[in-house]
Design an enzyme around this catalytic site. Sequence first.
Site, PDB file in Angstrom:
ATOM      1  N   ASN A 210      74.116  -1.564 -23.647  1.00  0.00           N
ATOM      2  CA  ASN A 210      75.422  -1.232 -23.286  1.00  0.00           C
ATOM      3  C   ASN A 210      75.313  -1.814 -21.807  1.00  0.00           C
ATOM      4  O   ASN A 210      74.443  -1.924 -21.316  1.00  0.00           O
ATOM      5  CB  ASN A 210      75.662   0.174 -23.427  1.00  0.00           C
ATOM      6  CG  ASN A 210      74.659   0.948 -22.945  1.00  0.00           C
ATOM      7  OD1 ASN A 210      74.567   1.066 -21.774  1.00  0.00           O
ATOM      8  ND2 ASN A 210      74.064   1.554 -24.128  1.00  0.00           N
ATOM      9  N   ILE A 307      68.027  12.068 -28.329  1.00  0.00           N
ATOM     10  CA  ILE A 307      66.871  12.332 -27.453  1.00  0.00           C
ATOM     11  C   ILE A 307      67.183  13.805 -26.984  1.00  0.00           C
ATOM     12  O   ILE A 307      66.279  14.654 -27.013  1.00  0.00           O
ATOM     13  CB  ILE A 307      66.342  11.484 -26.386  1.00  0.00           C
ATOM     14  CG1 ILE A 307      66.355  10.015 -27.027  1.00  0.00           C
ATOM     15  CG2 ILE A 307      65.500  11.794 -25.438  1.00  0.00           C
ATOM     16  CD1 ILE A 307      66.173   8.970 -26.263  1.00  0.00           C
ATOM     17  N   PHE A 323      74.791  14.654 -20.780  1.00  0.00           N
ATOM     18  CA  PHE A 323      76.249  14.137 -20.199  1.00  0.00           C
ATOM     19  C   PHE A 323      77.041  14.099 -21.543  1.00  0.00           C
ATOM     20  O   PHE A 323      76.529  13.603 -22.562  1.00  0.00           O
ATOM     21  CB  PHE A 323      75.954  12.778 -19.457  1.00  0.00           C
ATOM     22  CG  PHE A 323      75.443  12.937 -18.181  1.00  0.00           C
ATOM     23  CD1 PHE A 323      74.331  13.624 -17.775  1.00  0.00           C
ATOM     24  CD2 PHE A 323      76.340  12.481 -17.199  1.00  0.00           C
ATOM     25  CE1 PHE A 323      74.064  13.869 -16.640  1.00  0.00           C
ATOM     26  CE2 PHE A 323      75.982  12.765 -15.868  1.00  0.00           C
ATOM     27  CZ  PHE A 323      74.806  13.474 -15.492  1.00  0.00           C
ATOM     28  N   LYS A 337      80.017  19.251 -27.829  1.00  0.00           N
ATOM     29  CA  LYS A 337      78.730  18.565 -27.832  1.00  0.00           C
ATOM     30  C   LYS A 337      77.471  19.238 -27.176  1.00  0.00           C
ATOM     31  O   LYS A 337      76.471  19.327 -27.761  1.00  0.00           O
ATOM     32  CB  LYS A 337      78.950  17.284 -26.959  1.00  0.00           C
ATOM     33  CG  LYS A 337      77.731  15.988 -26.933  1.00  0.00           C
ATOM     34  CD  LYS A 337      78.289  14.880 -26.112  1.00  0.00           C
ATOM     35  CE  LYS A 337      79.531  14.161 -27.095  1.00  0.00           C
ATOM     36  NZ  LYS A 337      79.748  12.753 -26.474  1.00  0.00           N
ATOM     37  N   LYS A 341      74.382  19.973 -29.417  1.00  0.00           N
ATOM     38  CA  LYS A 341      72.933  19.372 -29.249  1.00  0.00           C
ATOM     39  C   LYS A 341      72.192  20.635 -28.555  1.00  0.00           C
ATOM     40  O   LYS A 341      70.947  20.352 -28.314  1.00  0.00           O
ATOM     41  CB  LYS A 341      73.132  18.397 -28.008  1.00  0.00           C
ATOM     42  CG  LYS A 341      73.686  17.318 -28.580  1.00  0.00           C
ATOM     43  CD  LYS A 341      73.841  15.732 -27.710  1.00  0.00           C
ATOM     44  CE  LYS A 341      74.699  15.030 -28.148  1.00  0.00           C
ATOM     45  NZ  LYS A 341      74.463  13.687 -27.847  1.00  0.00           N
TER      46      LYS A 341
HETATM   47  N1  CTP Z   1      71.714  11.137 -25.928  1.00  0.00           N
HETATM   48  C1  CTP Z   1      70.693  11.058 -26.268  1.00  0.00           C
HETATM   49  N2  CTP Z   1      70.163  10.223 -27.555  1.00  0.00           N
HETATM   50  C2  CTP Z   1      71.083   9.659 -28.281  1.00  0.00           C
HETATM   51  C3  CTP Z   1      72.524   9.711 -27.798  1.00  0.00           C
HETATM   52  C4  CTP Z   1      72.844  10.395 -26.801  1.00  0.00           C
HETATM   53  O1  CTP Z   1      69.838  11.679 -25.614  1.00  0.00           O
HETATM   54  N3  CTP Z   1      70.701   9.051 -29.161  1.00  0.00           N
HETATM   55  C5  CTP Z   1      72.215  11.831 -24.954  1.00  0.00           C
HETATM   56  C6  CTP Z   1      73.030  11.184 -23.817  1.00  0.00           C
HETATM   57  O2  CTP Z   1      71.740  10.734 -22.615  1.00  0.00           O
HETATM   58  C7  CTP Z   1      73.773  12.289 -23.091  1.00  0.00           C
HETATM   59  C8  CTP Z   1      74.450  12.841 -24.163  1.00  0.00           C
HETATM   60  O3  CTP Z   1      73.205  12.840 -25.533  1.00  0.00           O
HETATM   61  O4  CTP Z   1      73.275  13.293 -22.437  1.00  0.00           O
HETATM   62  C9  CTP Z   1      75.699  12.664 -24.678  1.00  0.00           C
HETATM   63  O5  CTP Z   1      75.750  11.194 -25.062  1.00  0.00           O
HETATM   64  P1  CTP Z   1      77.184  10.485 -25.660  1.00  0.00           P
HETATM   65  O6  CTP Z   1      77.215   9.146 -25.782  1.00  0.00           O
HETATM   66  O7  CTP Z   1      78.366  10.904 -24.958  1.00  0.00           O
HETATM   67  O8  CTP Z   1      77.389  11.376 -26.908  1.00  0.00           O
HETATM   68  P2  CTP Z   1      76.844  11.052 -28.564  1.00  0.00           P
HETATM   69  O9  CTP Z   1      76.008  12.016 -29.020  1.00  0.00           O
HETATM   70  O10 CTP Z   1      76.539   9.562 -28.457  1.00  0.00           O
HETATM   71  O11 CTP Z   1      78.289  11.360 -29.329  1.00  0.00           O
HETATM   72  P3  CTP Z   1      79.622  10.708 -29.592  1.00  0.00           P
HETATM   73  O12 CTP Z   1      79.159   9.334 -29.432  1.00  0.00           O
HETATM   74  O13 CTP Z   1      80.083  11.245 -30.821  1.00  0.00           O
HETATM   75  O14 CTP Z   1      80.507  10.864 -28.360  1.00  0.00           O
END
Ligand code: CTP
Length: 403
Positions: A210, A307, A323, A337, A341
């Site tokens: 990304n 993570i 975030f 969220k 989490k």
């Molecule tokens: N994050 C993470 N590991 C992942 C996905 C996300 O640690 N596999 C963490 C990001 O670093 C951030 C937070 O989770 O702190 C939220 O990421 P976001 O992309 O907004 O949320 P998602 O969990 O992907 O949820 P959605 O796509 O449903 O909004």
Amino acid sequence: MAHLFNRNVLLGVSGGIAAYKSAELVRQLLEQGATVRVIMTRGAQEFITPLTLQALSGNPVHTELLDAEAELGMSHIELARWADLLLIAPATADLLARLAGGRADDLLTTVALATAAPLLLAPAMNQQMWRDKATAANVATLRARGCALVGPASGEQACGDIGPGRMEEPAVIAATAASLFETGLLAGKRVVITAGPTREALDPVRFISNHSSGKMGYALARAAADAGARTTLVSGPVTLPAPDHVRVLQVESASQMLEQSLQLLPECDIFIGCAAVADYRPAAVAVQKIKKGPEEISLQLVRNPDIVAAVAASENRPFTVGFAAETQDLLAHARDKMARKGLDMIVANDVSDRSIGFNSDDNAATVLWADGEQVLALAGKAALARQIIELIAGRLVTADKCN
Ligand code: CTP
């Protein structure tokens, strides 16, 4: 407690009997978390060898001003710039006189002139020399220029005299050095921050990723280090330079980022998940480059581990911050969220606004925690990072009080 985490201390040793105490002083400075480099005058080398201080500091000892080879390694100007503090211990009567006179007749006095770092002096000399009007005038001159002094202590001297002139004890000198730095909000805390995108390989030459630039995570790392935290970035591939005083561990995929993050947990008080982790990865990674084939192909993807959620679910979890990048119902989705989490705090971004977020230098956010929230207005990412770090520090103080 005062500390020297992330501080570069340049220790100048001049030629007095107290020079032998410099070995212990190096140890004390290291114990406070400082990185130490040593400059020795000719006289100092009569009392203690450079090798001793090299072995203890873990860095080559600097002795000569006009040594082409040494200048190639780290020039006197680089040394002067490197230092966050120039500490001279022991500072003999002669050295005080040379400093007061603005001389640059050896490496130590030259660096003292060339550095913008604060100067802390630990005088050591015979009590009569200390009481002498010439020394008193030199000390007054140096104080007037903003130099700080620690000691001298009073007591029995190496020469048998009794009175003021003994170098202060190394522990006291190290503590005074530490007290010169403002105690950071995160003094002594260990912070781990994930940043940047992840890359999920399809084959040896292709990946899914990304547009994350890593700017927000790197700004947070700098702000955490500035606040006195021992800071580690677990970074996906970005083009940003490592911030000063921050350890950067490079990773590529979400799985590697997870593994590295979990490994760091035993030494982590605060974890900030700022990375734009790819939610999915290809189900299989082709060993060879995938050849062009039919008009349409489909890709099977599998979910990546989360993570920040894994960190929050770990035993002895650190204070965990995530975030939330949302395009609608920002606060409701972010709160959901945070709960899902298991986070202590979440920084919510409205990514439907193209002027902020991902590649931009600016950002705005709302920071949420269990029983509160704060809106952070549009600002540079560095300024926003400092505010987020302040909010985290504030929550930690509250949590400490409740425990
Ligand atoms: N994050 C993470 N590991 C992942 C996905 C996300 O640690 N596999 C963490 C990001 O670093 C951030 C937070 O989770 O702190 C939220 O990421 P976001 O992309 O907004 O949320 P998602 O969990 O992907 O949820 P959605 O796509 O449903 O909004």
